[in-house]
Design an enzyme around this catalytic site. Sequence first.
Site, PDB file in Angstrom:
ATOM      1  N   ASP A 116     -11.684  -7.441   6.889  1.00  0.00           N
ATOM      2  CA  ASP A 116     -13.033  -6.970   7.236  1.00  0.00           C
ATOM      3  C   ASP A 116     -13.057  -5.605   7.898  1.00  0.00           C
ATOM      4  OD1 ASP A 116     -12.201  -7.516   9.913  1.00  0.00           O
ATOM      5  OD2 ASP A 116     -12.964  -9.554   9.775  1.00  0.00           O
ATOM      6  N   HIS A 133      -3.157  -7.854   4.513  1.00  0.00           N
ATOM      7  CA  HIS A 133      -3.723  -8.444   3.294  1.00  0.00           C
ATOM      8  C   HIS A 133      -4.775  -7.539   2.651  1.00  0.00           C
ATOM      9  CE1 HIS A 133      -2.371 -12.627   4.927  1.00  0.00           C
ATOM     10  NE2 HIS A 133      -1.373 -11.901   4.494  1.00  0.00           N
ATOM     11  N   CYS A 141     -11.035  -1.996 -10.504  1.00  0.00           N
ATOM     12  CA  CYS A 141     -11.111  -2.673 -11.797  1.00  0.00           C
ATOM     13  C   CYS A 141      -9.680  -2.936 -12.276  1.00  0.00           C
ATOM     14  CB  CYS A 141     -11.857  -1.801 -12.813  1.00  0.00           C
ATOM     15  SG  CYS A 141     -11.802  -2.496 -14.479  1.00  0.00           S
TER      16      CYS A 141
END
Length: 311
Positions: A116, A133, A141
């Site tokens: 976040d 992470h 994409c």
Amino acid sequence: MLTLVQQLASQIRQQPPESIVFFVGAGISVAAGIPDFRSPAIGLYASIHEMKRFRFKSPTFVFEIDEFMNDPRPFWWIFSRLWPKTEWPHPTDFHYLMALLAEEGIVSHVFTQNVDNLEEVAGIDQNLISCAHGTLNPCKCLKCGHKFPLSEALRQMTVNFPPKEDYEDVIPPVCPNCGDNHVKPEVVFFGENLPSETFTSAHEYIPKASLAIISGTSLNVEPFASFPKMLKENSQIYVINREKVKEQRGGLIGALHLSSGYINYEDEKCHFIEGDLQETARQLIYELGWDERYQALKTRIESIEQTQTDS
Ligand code: CNA
């Protein structure tokens, strides 16, 4: 007799520069409105298990790269529950505690599993942070490699808010460049490697730290879960969490079933501050005599956030 929080405050006051490392996880952001994985009832795993046809799957499957390539809808379905907002969440008191300690120059590094970015929003220099992470922003994409801001994916995701009951009703965002729907935030899925800089920082900072604070994490996800093993023998460890993590258990049964535990809470250098980590953060700020600094930092960050929202 000092409480554990007072004892930690006293340790913090004695720390030389760049000597504290943090290992944090989803629990520090729950108060920002982002559910963690494993807390009962509110955790993401509980949400996944509510869906009947997912009941017999491992709850991590929505974050597995092969499953995502097969069908991106379960990921975006759970994302709409994890991130059901149009504006970015705000840092919590625990984030501000870390930022205040960093301002003092005594934090060498923050290892976070969170995606976040709230550590940086709270004012911690990005050079001090390893997002093991990855982060939600930007998206990429997987077909053409095009990167674009999460805000674009969120714009497309508004058709999926409020969160759908069934994952099959979710329309995943598509790549603005090629139109393919295999686009995902640059978070590390199970089956993908952690950023190499995280390992470099782990080897550089963890073995030198004299104080480690582990908070808001169940330390279940490897290899992050093993990072604290790199601490030197005599470093102090404070676990600030609802429950003990990685508890070392002796005996044959422990050796057989709980061999991953490596924190010996009986040892005088390992301490467990049980309970709400936000409450502990506020107590620590108070014990350090930083209430005014905390208010000033919070006001400054909130006004920066407001300016960004307005522009
Ligand atoms: P987890 O396994 O859900 O563990 C969270 C831990 O925090 C548990 O031990 C909880 O008991 C504890 N906890 C939660 N709230 C509090 C509280 N108020 N006071 C004290 N303890 C509390 O989460 P981990 O981070 O260990 O799992 C690793 C996953 C979760 C990583 O891959 C993350 O990317 C992923 N994740 C991140 C976010 C985020 O970025 N905010 C949200 C959800 C999941």
